[in-house]
Design a protein around this motif. Structure first.
Motif, PDB file in Angstrom:
ATOM      1  N   LEU A 285     -30.572 105.379  -4.859  1.00  0.00           N
ATOM      2  CA  LEU A 285     -30.198 106.348  -5.877  1.00  0.00           C
ATOM      3  C   LEU A 285     -28.862 107.014  -5.574  1.00  0.00           C
ATOM      4  O   LEU A 285     -28.179 107.492  -6.485  1.00  0.00           O
ATOM      5  CB  LEU A 285     -31.295 107.403  -6.030  1.00  0.00           C
ATOM      6  N   ALA A 286     -28.454 107.062  -4.310  1.00  0.00           N
ATOM      7  CA  ALA A 286     -27.130 107.580  -3.983  1.00  0.00           C
ATOM      8  C   ALA A 286     -26.051 106.627  -4.496  1.00  0.00           C
ATOM      9  O   ALA A 286     -25.012 107.066  -5.000  1.00  0.00           O
ATOM     10  CB  ALA A 286     -26.999 107.780  -2.479  1.00  0.00           C
ATOM     11  N   ALA A 287     -26.283 105.318  -4.373  1.00  0.00           N
ATOM     12  CA  ALA A 287     -25.344 104.353  -4.948  1.00  0.00           C
ATOM     13  C   ALA A 287     -25.268 104.507  -6.460  1.00  0.00           C
ATOM     14  O   ALA A 287     -24.191 104.377  -7.063  1.00  0.00           O
ATOM     15  CB  ALA A 287     -25.764 102.935  -4.568  1.00  0.00           C
ATOM     16  N   VAL A 288     -26.404 104.796  -7.083  1.00  0.00           N
ATOM     17  CA  VAL A 288     -26.413 105.032  -8.531  1.00  0.00           C
ATOM     18  C   VAL A 288     -25.540 106.240  -8.881  1.00  0.00           C
ATOM     19  O   VAL A 288     -24.745 106.205  -9.829  1.00  0.00           O
ATOM     20  CB  VAL A 288     -27.856 105.233  -9.032  1.00  0.00           C
ATOM     21  N   GLY A 289     -25.663 107.321  -8.120  1.00  0.00           N
ATOM     22  CA  GLY A 289     -24.864 108.509  -8.380  1.00  0.00           C
ATOM     23  C   GLY A 289     -23.379 108.269  -8.212  1.00  0.00           C
ATOM     24  O   GLY A 289     -22.555 108.737  -9.016  1.00  0.00           O
ATOM     25  N   GLY A 290     -22.982 107.526  -7.167  1.00  0.00           N
ATOM     26  CA  GLY A 290     -21.570 107.243  -6.959  1.00  0.00           C
ATOM     27  C   GLY A 290     -20.981 106.379  -8.065  1.00  0.00           C
ATOM     28  O   GLY A 290     -19.887 106.648  -8.570  1.00  0.00           O
ATOM     29  N   LEU A 291     -21.706 105.320  -8.453  1.00  0.00           N
ATOM     30  CA  LEU A 291     -21.219 104.465  -9.528  1.00  0.00           C
ATOM     31  C   LEU A 291     -21.190 105.205 -10.866  1.00  0.00           C
ATOM     32  O   LEU A 291     -20.314 104.965 -11.706  1.00  0.00           O
ATOM     33  CB  LEU A 291     -22.107 103.222  -9.641  1.00  0.00           C
ATOM     34  N   LEU A 292     -22.136 106.119 -11.058  1.00  0.00           N
ATOM     35  CA  LEU A 292     -22.165 106.888 -12.300  1.00  0.00           C
ATOM     36  C   LEU A 292     -20.919 107.768 -12.441  1.00  0.00           C
ATOM     37  O   LEU A 292     -20.373 107.912 -13.545  1.00  0.00           O
ATOM     38  CB  LEU A 292     -23.423 107.748 -12.353  1.00  0.00           C
ATOM     39  N   ALA A 293     -20.454 108.345 -11.339  1.00  0.00           N
ATOM     40  CA  ALA A 293     -19.252 109.183 -11.389  1.00  0.00           C
ATOM     41  C   ALA A 293     -18.032 108.361 -11.812  1.00  0.00           C
ATOM     42  O   ALA A 293     -17.230 108.799 -12.647  1.00  0.00           O
ATOM     43  CB  ALA A 293     -19.016 109.833 -10.030  1.00  0.00           C
ATOM     44  N   ILE A 294     -17.874 107.159 -11.256  1.00  0.00           N
ATOM     45  CA  ILE A 294     -16.738 106.316 -11.632  1.00  0.00           C
ATOM     46  C   ILE A 294     -16.878 105.844 -13.070  1.00  0.00           C
ATOM     47  O   ILE A 294     -15.911 105.821 -13.841  1.00  0.00           O
ATOM     48  CB  ILE A 294     -16.622 105.118 -10.678  1.00  0.00           C
ATOM     49  N   ALA A 295     -18.099 105.454 -13.449  1.00  0.00           N
ATOM     50  CA  ALA A 295     -18.319 104.960 -14.806  1.00  0.00           C
ATOM     51  C   ALA A 295     -17.974 106.013 -15.847  1.00  0.00           C
ATOM     52  O   ALA A 295     -17.360 105.707 -16.878  1.00  0.00           O
ATOM     53  CB  ALA A 295     -19.770 104.509 -14.962  1.00  0.00           C
ATOM     54  N   ALA A 296     -18.350 107.256 -15.590  1.00  0.00           N
ATOM     55  CA  ALA A 296     -18.078 108.317 -16.568  1.00  0.00           C
ATOM     56  C   ALA A 296     -16.580 108.523 -16.754  1.00  0.00           C
ATOM     57  O   ALA A 296     -16.091 108.634 -17.890  1.00  0.00           O
ATOM     58  CB  ALA A 296     -18.749 109.614 -16.112  1.00  0.00           C
ATOM     59  N   VAL A 297     -15.826 108.559 -15.654  1.00  0.00           N
ATOM     60  CA  VAL A 297     -14.382 108.820 -15.754  1.00  0.00           C
ATOM     61  C   VAL A 297     -13.653 107.650 -16.410  1.00  0.00           C
ATOM     62  O   VAL A 297     -12.826 107.832 -17.318  1.00  0.00           O
ATOM     63  CB  VAL A 297     -13.803 109.104 -14.351  1.00  0.00           C
ATOM     64  N   VAL A 298     -13.954 106.417 -15.980  1.00  0.00           N
ATOM     65  CA  VAL A 298     -13.249 105.249 -16.530  1.00  0.00           C
ATOM     66  C   VAL A 298     -13.633 105.022 -17.993  1.00  0.00           C
ATOM     67  O   VAL A 298     -12.776 104.740 -18.839  1.00  0.00           O
ATOM     68  CB  VAL A 298     -13.554 104.000 -15.676  1.00  0.00           C
ATOM     69  N   PHE A 299     -14.911 105.168 -18.311  1.00  0.00           N
ATOM     70  CA  PHE A 299     -15.346 104.962 -19.689  1.00  0.00           C
ATOM     71  C   PHE A 299     -14.754 106.028 -20.607  1.00  0.00           C
ATOM     72  O   PHE A 299     -14.357 105.738 -21.749  1.00  0.00           O
ATOM     73  CB  PHE A 299     -16.868 104.976 -19.751  1.00  0.00           C
ATOM     74  N   ALA A 300     -14.678 107.271 -20.126  1.00  0.00           N
ATOM     75  CA  ALA A 300     -14.065 108.336 -20.930  1.00  0.00           C
ATOM     76  C   ALA A 300     -12.582 108.053 -21.160  1.00  0.00           C
ATOM     77  O   ALA A 300     -12.052 108.300 -22.255  1.00  0.00           O
ATOM     78  CB  ALA A 300     -14.254 109.682 -20.241  1.00  0.00           C
ATOM     79  N   ALA A 301     -11.879 107.532 -20.147  1.00  0.00           N
ATOM     80  CA  ALA A 301     -10.465 107.181 -20.326  1.00  0.00           C
ATOM     81  C   ALA A 301     -10.304 106.061 -21.347  1.00  0.00           C
ATOM     82  O   ALA A 301      -9.378 106.074 -22.173  1.00  0.00           O
ATOM     83  CB  ALA A 301      -9.862 106.774 -18.989  1.00  0.00           C
ATOM     84  N   GLY A 302     -11.204 105.066 -21.309  1.00  0.00           N
ATOM     85  CA  GLY A 302     -11.144 104.005 -22.300  1.00  0.00           C
ATOM     86  C   GLY A 302     -11.407 104.500 -23.704  1.00  0.00           C
ATOM     87  O   GLY A 302     -10.731 104.094 -24.660  1.00  0.00           O
ATOM     88  N   LEU A 303     -12.390 105.396 -23.860  1.00  0.00           N
ATOM     89  CA  LEU A 303     -12.648 105.984 -25.172  1.00  0.00           C
ATOM     90  C   LEU A 303     -11.473 106.832 -25.639  1.00  0.00           C
ATOM     91  O   LEU A 303     -11.173 106.891 -26.837  1.00  0.00           O
ATOM     92  CB  LEU A 303     -13.919 106.829 -25.116  1.00  0.00           C
TER      93      LEU A 303
END
Length: 347
Positions: A285-303
């Motif tokens: 679940l720690a790996a999930v949290g780390g990947l979630l932080a990157i996903a949110a920032v990169v996906f928001a930049a793409g949007l």
């Protein structure tokens, strides 16, 4: 058998007063088996999180609230043009993605649920927010030293003069709180007890390789503008020849000087480094949290790049913008895989 006195003794008869013992005892009523103790999924063991971890969660919640509130008031006044980040549904979606994710993860961390998920999100999210914070400071302070074309919330503006609005202040406060939460999250990581049986270990190398490829691709897309001005086709009236004239479009991530250049370099390096680091965090679940932080920032930049192309009639969505959005989707897929994949570790 005949006795000495002529009587016959039957050995089969037993003396009076003695009763035959039964060969087996009758068992009493069986008691129902005691229910087995519930074993957490994946052998997850969670200790009582320290106060520092809960404070980190509170900071994430405050950062999320400040970031969401920053979308509605005036962001900047650039060259006499008021810029707001809440113009349209796509703008709200791009702007609310990171704040709502931070508030949700921070709320769980403050409540003491799966603390290392929240700490991993805070640590990696804080590192990403540092680069974004430097870019924001440049945009509102020193961008007028070398005026240029910028695209902010879908509006094409010239940075001849910049005045700060309340939206910018709230946004900077949100980024500052995120950076502080990241520092506290790193400090609280070693004091937090949380581990599992290692069900993600067999696929961690594959996740790390895929995340590294996505990180490099995301950085290459971030360097170039996600929405740009198309070239104009001009006809020479004397000769009738058509000439392609390039228009000055928005500046790329590494084309700005000073704090913006430093922030862009930090952001690019952090995306790649954290993409490799996040899948190796324990527990799963720690790996999930780390990947979630990157996903949110990169996906928001793409949007955000898609938003710029949709809102403005002058801008066109570029190939790097589409690639950035696909990279964000890829990070979301990796986050879901890290959450769902569970395999028995090799003995």
């Amino acid at each position: 058998m005949v006795a000495g006195d002529g009587s016959t003794r039957d050995r089969s008869t037993r003396p009076e007063g003695r009763t035959a013992r039964p060969s087996a005892r009758r068992a009493g009523p069986r008691r129902p088996p005691q229910p087995a103790a519930a074993v957490p999924a994946d052998g997850l063991v969670v200790g009582d999180p320290p106060v520092l971890a809960r404070v980190t969660g509170v900071l994430l919640v405050l950062a999320g609230l400040a970031g969401a509130a920053a979308l509605f008031p005036t962001y900047l006044v650039v060259g006499g043009t008021e810029v707001s980040q809440s113009a349209g549904a796509l703008s709200l979606l791009a702007g609310l993605l990171v704040p709502l994710t931070a508030a949700a993860v921070g709320g769980g961390l403050a409540a003491g649920r799966v603390p290392r998920l929240g700490l991993a999100y805070a640590g990696i999210g804080g590192a990403l927010a540092l680069g974004l914070l430097l870019i924001e400071l440049y945009r509102a302070s020193t961008s007028t030293i070398r005026p240029g074309i910028e695209v902010i919330a879908g509006q094409r503006v010239l940075t001849s003069s910049v005045d700060v609005g309340p939206g910018w202040v709230l946004g900077v406060v949100a980024l500052g709180l995120t950076v502080l939460a990241g520092v506290l999250g790193v400090a609280a990581w070693g004091r937090t007890v949380m581990d599992d049986a290692g069900t993600l270990d067999p696929v961690r190398p594959a996740l790390a390789g895929a995340a590294a490829v996505l990180g490099v691709g995301a950085v290459l897309c971030l360097v170039l503008p996600a929405a740009d001005l198309p070239d104009r086709l001009v006809t020479d009236p004397t000769t009738g020849l058509q000439v392609v004239v390039e228009q000055e479009g928005p500046q790329g991530l590494l084309e700005r000087p000073g704090l913006a250049l430093l922030g862009g370099l930090l952001l690019a390096g952090t995306v790649v480094l954290c993409s490799v680091l996040a899948p190796s965090l324990r527990p799963r679940l720690a790996a999930v949290g780390g990947l979630l932080a990157i996903a949110a920032v990169v996906f928001a930049a793409g949007l955000g790049g898609l938003r710029d192309a949709v809102v403005s009639d002058e801008l066109e969505w570029t190939l790097p913008g589409a690639g950035l959005l696909l990279a964000g989707v890829g990070y979301v897929v990796l986050t879901v895989l890290a959450w769902r994949l569970r395999r028995a570790p090799a003995r």
